[in-house]
Design a protein around this motif. Structure first.
Motif, mmCIF file in Angstrom:
data_model
loop_
_atom_site.group_PDB
_atom_site.id
_atom_site.type_symbol
_atom_site.label_atom_id
_atom_site.label_comp_id
_atom_site.label_asym_id
_atom_site.label_seq_id
_atom_site.Cartn_x
_atom_site.Cartn_y
_atom_site.Cartn_z
ATOM 1 N N VAL A 15 39.614 20.204 45.337
ATOM 2 C CA VAL A 15 39.398 21.192 46.469
ATOM 3 C C VAL A 15 39.521 22.670 46.124
ATOM 4 N N LYS A 16 38.728 23.531 46.356
ATOM 5 C CA LYS A 16 38.752 25.018 45.946
ATOM 6 C C LYS A 16 39.841 25.571 46.710
ATOM 7 N N VAL A 17 40.524 26.589 45.558
ATOM 8 C CA VAL A 17 41.637 27.144 46.386
ATOM 9 C C VAL A 17 41.364 28.787 46.294
ATOM 10 N N THR A 18 41.461 29.400 47.216
ATOM 11 C CA THR A 18 41.111 30.724 47.263
ATOM 12 C C THR A 18 42.326 31.523 47.182
ATOM 13 N N PHE A 19 42.275 32.801 46.995
ATOM 14 C CA PHE A 19 43.457 33.855 46.676
ATOM 15 C C PHE A 19 42.864 35.385 46.936
ATOM 16 N N GLU A 20 43.763 36.211 47.160
ATOM 17 C CA GLU A 20 43.838 37.471 47.230
ATOM 18 C C GLU A 20 44.525 38.281 45.960
ATOM 19 N N PRO A 21 43.725 39.023 44.984
ATOM 20 C CA PRO A 21 44.743 39.611 44.035
ATOM 21 C C PRO A 21 45.201 41.081 44.483
ATOM 22 N N PHE A 22 46.280 41.397 43.916
ATOM 23 C CA PHE A 22 46.544 42.670 43.936
ATOM 24 C C PHE A 22 47.246 43.258 42.802
ATOM 25 N N ASN A 23 47.085 44.736 42.524
ATOM 26 C CA ASN A 23 47.608 45.161 41.247
ATOM 27 C C ASN A 23 48.956 45.593 41.443
ATOM 28 N N GLN A 24 49.839 45.440 40.437
ATOM 29 C CA GLN A 24 51.364 45.442 40.634
ATOM 30 C C GLN A 24 51.685 46.151 39.191
ATOM 31 N N GLY A 25 52.988 46.374 39.130
ATOM 32 C CA GLY A 25 53.453 46.906 37.834
ATOM 33 C C GLY A 25 53.337 48.452 37.645
ATOM 34 N N SER A 26 53.668 49.005 36.495
ATOM 35 C CA SER A 26 53.500 50.178 36.118
ATOM 36 C C SER A 26 52.209 50.947 36.444
ATOM 37 N N ILE A 86 48.756 37.311 42.164
ATOM 38 C CA ILE A 86 47.597 36.234 42.767
ATOM 39 C C ILE A 86 48.137 35.481 44.000
ATOM 40 N N GLU A 87 47.645 36.132 45.103
ATOM 41 C CA GLU A 87 48.471 35.592 46.352
ATOM 42 C C GLU A 87 47.547 34.393 46.946
ATOM 43 N N LEU A 88 47.752 33.247 46.765
ATOM 44 C CA LEU A 88 47.026 32.028 46.984
ATOM 45 C C LEU A 88 47.141 31.848 48.629
ATOM 46 N N ASN A 89 45.897 31.197 49.064
ATOM 47 C CA ASN A 89 45.855 30.907 50.485
ATOM 48 C C ASN A 89 46.016 29.281 50.782
ATOM 49 N N LEU A 90 47.690 29.124 50.580
ATOM 50 C CA LEU A 90 47.988 27.958 50.890
ATOM 51 C C LEU A 90 49.487 27.994 51.463
ATOM 52 N N LEU A 137 49.790 37.064 35.048
ATOM 53 C CA LEU A 137 49.476 36.593 36.560
ATOM 54 C C LEU A 137 50.472 35.977 37.177
ATOM 55 N N ALA A 138 51.108 37.073 38.204
ATOM 56 C CA ALA A 138 52.129 36.198 38.838
ATOM 57 C C ALA A 138 51.551 35.561 40.214
ATOM 58 N N ILE A 139 51.819 34.057 40.274
ATOM 59 C CA ILE A 139 51.219 33.187 41.079
ATOM 60 C C ILE A 139 52.187 33.171 42.479
ATOM 61 N N MET A 140 51.418 33.410 43.540
ATOM 62 C CA MET A 140 52.393 33.748 44.696
ATOM 63 C C MET A 140 51.598 33.104 45.826
#
Length: 321
Positions: free
Chosen positions: A46-57, A77-81, A129-132
């Protein structure tokens, strides 16, 4: 003689612009995100969707050009689960499988998955990639912690509010001029760190730990002039270095049978962990000593109006005149 024009030129030499101003970094990030969007799947294919966001310096505007040429890019990487339904290592495995083969070197690390881009066998970029996943009760984020073969006790969905910290850094000072000096001084300390500490292991304080120290203890410094005021980066850096040095406490080291200097500082947002915790006592001794040496170089430059000690502190990118 004012050192401020030299510090401004030094800052120009070491500064990396924010993530969204750097086309090459955007291209590297977007290639990985496309790979994830095309291939990220969970149980039952099953496909997993996500929303990325920039972080760090890069996101905070405190990045510097690395001396070893290995640019470090941080992406959330903010996963929709619902994280409660899945083991964190299992979820990181989905991400690893989705990007496997994208480059020749992909490393599974405890807090993230790292993708290395190489040139002639040497790393030139790496993307962490921080998985969240979002906590449905609090609305906050949970970070997937654990290596591929970690025991169950070493796996967790850790509370993580790095977004909150980035916002706090952005709003730390009310004027843009104070905020700009704050970021410049963070960059100076990062370059000092890269110049005088090994990049291997945990021998050096991290860029994040120096940023948190500046967030807690930095104060803007300026001199009154006929035109109003001129920011004084030398004095501001000296004051912050002295403050950090003074904050060291004492910790008993049984292997040395004596107290050693040790600095502890909690991350101001979740997970509220000690940003210096991974440094050993021996590394702390070295950190404390080198901070003292840095303070001495800065004071010598101030007293003698000499550029030489500032170049000792920050390296050849600091202007000679």
């Amino acid at each position: 003689m004012s050192f401020q024009p030299l510090f401004r030129r030094f800052h120009e030499a070491i500064q990396l612009k924010r993530f969204d101003e750097n086309a090459e970094l955007i291209e590297k990030r977007d290639r990985i995100l496309k790979r994830l969007r095309d291939n990220l799947k969970g149980p039952g294919n099953v496909k997993v969707t996500f929303e990325p966001f920039n972080q760090g310096s890069y996101a905070m505007g405190t990045g510097i050009k690395p001396l070893n040429k290995d640019y470090d890019i941080d992406v959330g990487i903010e996963l929709n689960l619902d994280y409660r339904s899945h083991d964190p290592v299992e979820v990181k495995g989905w991400v690893y499988k989705a990007i496997e083969g994208h480059t020749k070197a992909i490393q599974w690390r405890r807090p993230c998955i790292t993708v290395y881009y190489q040139q002639e066998g040497e790393p030139v970029y790496h993307v962490d990639l921080a998985i969240m996943a979002k906590d449905p009760y609090t609305g906050g984020l949970r970070l997937a912690i654990g290596k591929e073969n970690s025991a169950q006790s070493q796996r967790e969905w850790q509370n993580d509010d790095r977004k909150g910290f980035m916002t706090a850094v952005e709003n730390r000072f009310s004027t843009s001029e104070d905020a700009a000096q704050f970021r410049r001084v963070i960059r100076y300390l990062k370059r000092w760190k890269d110049k005088h500490f090994s990049s291997e292991g945990h021998a050096a304080p991290t860029g994040l730990s120096l940023t948190v120290a500046a967030y807690e203890w930095f104060q803007p410094m300026a001199d009154a002039t006929a035109a109003g005021k001129e920011y004084n980066d030398l004095i501001a850096t000296m004051a912050l270095v002295q403050k950090i040095h003074q904050r060291f406490g004492q910790a008993w080291d049984s292997s040395l049978s004596r107290d050693v200097p040790r600095l502890s500082l909690l991350f101001p947002k979740a997970p509220h962990d000690d940003v210096f915790a991974r440094m050993t006592n021996q590394q702390m001794i070295e950190f404390h000593k080198r901070l003292g040496i840095l303070g001495g170089w800065l004071e010598e430059g101030r007293k003698t109006r000499s550029i030489s000690p500032l170049r000792q502190a920050f390296g050849e990118d600091f202007p000679e005149q």
